[in-house]
Motif scaffolding. Structure first.
Motif, mmCIF file in Angstrom:
data_model
loop_
_atom_site.group_PDB
_atom_site.id
_atom_site.type_symbol
_atom_site.label_atom_id
_atom_site.label_comp_id
_atom_site.label_asym_id
_atom_site.label_seq_id
_atom_site.Cartn_x
_atom_site.Cartn_y
_atom_site.Cartn_z
ATOM 1 N N SER A 52 0.864 -1.179 0.000
ATOM 2 C CA SER A 52 0.000 0.000 0.000
ATOM 3 C C SER A 52 0.900 1.228 0.000
ATOM 4 O O SER A 52 1.761 1.362 0.872
ATOM 5 N N VAL A 53 0.715 2.100 -0.985
ATOM 6 C CA VAL A 53 1.565 3.288 -1.106
ATOM 7 C C VAL A 53 0.714 4.535 -1.356
ATOM 8 O O VAL A 53 -0.351 4.443 -1.953
ATOM 9 N N PRO A 54 1.208 5.707 -0.922
ATOM 10 C CA PRO A 54 0.460 6.944 -1.171
ATOM 11 C C PRO A 54 0.326 7.279 -2.660
ATOM 12 O O PRO A 54 -0.770 7.527 -3.145
ATOM 13 N N SER A 55 1.438 7.298 -3.409
ATOM 14 C CA SER A 55 1.387 7.635 -4.834
ATOM 15 C C SER A 55 2.655 7.159 -5.532
ATOM 16 O O SER A 55 3.765 7.447 -5.082
ATOM 17 N N LEU A 56 2.485 6.469 -6.643
ATOM 18 C CA LEU A 56 3.617 5.973 -7.418
ATOM 19 C C LEU A 56 4.506 7.108 -7.933
ATOM 20 O O LEU A 56 5.683 6.890 -8.214
ATOM 21 N N ASP A 57 3.949 8.292 -8.053
ATOM 22 C CA ASP A 57 4.700 9.435 -8.581
ATOM 23 C C ASP A 57 5.486 10.178 -7.502
ATOM 24 O O ASP A 57 5.770 11.365 -7.643
ATOM 25 N N THR A 58 5.829 9.486 -6.421
ATOM 26 C CA THR A 58 6.683 10.067 -5.387
ATOM 27 C C THR A 58 7.928 9.184 -5.257
ATOM 28 O O THR A 58 7.874 7.991 -5.554
ATOM 29 N N PRO A 59 9.043 9.753 -4.825
ATOM 30 C CA PRO A 59 10.306 8.995 -4.829
ATOM 31 C C PRO A 59 10.292 7.692 -4.036
ATOM 32 O O PRO A 59 10.772 6.667 -4.521
ATOM 33 N N VAL A 60 9.762 7.688 -2.829
ATOM 34 C CA VAL A 60 9.802 6.475 -2.010
ATOM 35 C C VAL A 60 8.871 5.399 -2.573
ATOM 36 O O VAL A 60 9.230 4.222 -2.635
ATOM 37 N N CYS A 61 7.697 5.787 -3.012
ATOM 38 C CA CYS A 61 6.764 4.817 -3.609
ATOM 39 C C CYS A 61 7.355 4.235 -4.890
ATOM 40 O O CYS A 61 7.214 3.039 -5.164
ATOM 41 N N ASP A 62 8.006 5.072 -5.669
ATOM 42 C CA ASP A 62 8.687 4.642 -6.885
ATOM 43 C C ASP A 62 9.746 3.588 -6.534
ATOM 44 O O ASP A 62 9.774 2.499 -7.116
ATOM 45 N N MET A 63 10.608 3.895 -5.557
ATOM 46 C CA MET A 63 11.664 2.955 -5.154
ATOM 47 C C MET A 63 11.079 1.657 -4.621
ATOM 48 O O MET A 63 11.562 0.568 -4.948
ATOM 49 N N GLU A 64 10.037 1.759 -3.804
ATOM 50 C CA GLU A 64 9.427 0.573 -3.202
ATOM 51 C C GLU A 64 8.840 -0.349 -4.260
ATOM 52 O O GLU A 64 9.060 -1.561 -4.241
ATOM 53 N N THR A 65 8.116 0.215 -5.204
ATOM 54 C CA THR A 65 7.471 -0.607 -6.231
ATOM 55 C C THR A 65 8.507 -1.211 -7.164
ATOM 56 O O THR A 65 8.394 -2.392 -7.544
ATOM 57 N N ARG A 66 9.531 -0.455 -7.506
ATOM 58 C CA ARG A 66 10.618 -1.017 -8.321
ATOM 59 C C ARG A 66 11.323 -2.151 -7.573
ATOM 60 O O ARG A 66 11.681 -3.167 -8.158
ATOM 61 N N ARG A 67 11.546 -1.974 -6.283
ATOM 62 C CA ARG A 67 12.216 -3.014 -5.492
ATOM 63 C C ARG A 67 11.382 -4.292 -5.472
ATOM 64 O O ARG A 67 11.904 -5.395 -5.674
ATOM 65 N N PHE A 68 10.075 -4.180 -5.214
ATOM 66 C CA PHE A 68 9.230 -5.371 -5.216
ATOM 67 C C PHE A 68 9.173 -6.000 -6.607
ATOM 68 O O PHE A 68 9.123 -7.222 -6.736
ATOM 69 N N ASN A 69 9.220 -5.192 -7.648
ATOM 70 C CA ASN A 69 9.240 -5.723 -9.016
ATOM 71 C C ASN A 69 10.503 -6.556 -9.232
ATOM 72 O O ASN A 69 10.447 -7.642 -9.814
ATOM 73 N N THR A 70 11.636 -6.071 -8.746
ATOM 74 C CA THR A 70 12.897 -6.814 -8.857
ATOM 75 C C THR A 70 12.850 -8.096 -8.027
ATOM 76 O O THR A 70 13.268 -9.160 -8.483
ATOM 77 N N GLU A 71 12.347 -7.992 -6.805
ATOM 78 C CA GLU A 71 12.284 -9.150 -5.906
ATOM 79 C C GLU A 71 11.341 -10.236 -6.433
ATOM 80 O O GLU A 71 11.514 -11.414 -6.116
ATOM 81 N N ALA A 72 10.356 -9.859 -7.237
ATOM 82 C CA ALA A 72 9.366 -10.817 -7.737
ATOM 83 C C ALA A 72 10.016 -11.981 -8.476
ATOM 84 O O ALA A 72 9.518 -13.111 -8.433
#
Length: 170
Positions: free
Chosen positions: A55-75
């Motif tokens: 759950s993230v506030p907005s993909l267009d913010t730096p931390v949400c961007d990093m978090e979603t990219r990290r989970f994409n890599t970990e997948a």
């Protein structure tokens, strides 16, 4: 379903969480969100799978961007785990962001319309009408196996703990 304070901050300023909080060990509540094609998706659409719900506030913010990219890599190393990233971003914005970021292993879902997910999990930031930063793991039986509500919204979650919980739920 009273508002809760003292759980999260944004840059040190207290915020209010709305909705019904969930606990590890309880059945994950159902919700209805929209995918990037505007099709409704519910928890039942992912029944029988191990889920990491980010759950993230907005993909267009730096931390949400990093978090979603990290989970994409970990997948790539998680086997049969489905990763859902839910925000209040519009589905069109999520689709644009995924294309620009090259994110193709995380399913992005929008809670913009009804805040169905956020209210069901107690993760709506009342002051901003955004979702709090949180990570949940749901096991194949639909039970919450792990939950972290990140205390400072501008910080990343504990990836190792979430990934360990997801692997343990397989």
């Amino acid at each position: 379903m009273a508002d809760r304070t003292g759980i999260i901050t944004l840059h040190g300023n207290g915020l209010t969480l709305a909705g019904t909080p969930v606990q590890v060990g309880q059945k994950a509540p159902n919700f209805t969100v929209l995918d990037t094609a505007l099709a409704p998706k519910t928890l039942a659409d992912y029944a029988g799978r191990v889920l990491i719900i980010s759950s993230v506030p907005s993909l267009d913010t730096p931390v949400c961007d990093m978090e979603t990219r990290r989970f994409n890599t970990e997948a790539a190393n998680l086997g049969d785990v489905t990763i859902l990233t839910i925000s209040t971003d519009l589905p069109f914005a999520q689709k644009r962001w995924c294309g620009a970021a090259g994110v193709d292993k995380v399913v992005t879902l929008s809670d913009h319309r009804d805040l169905s997910f956020g209210m069901a999990y107690g993760l709506v930031i009342r002051e901003l009408r955004l979702l709090a930063r949180a990570v949940l793991v749901v096991d194949p039986k639909g039970v919450i196996a792990y939950q972290q509500i990140v205390g400072e919204v501008s910080q990343e979650p504990d990836y190792a703990a979430a990934l360990t919980a997801a692997r343990a739920a397989l």
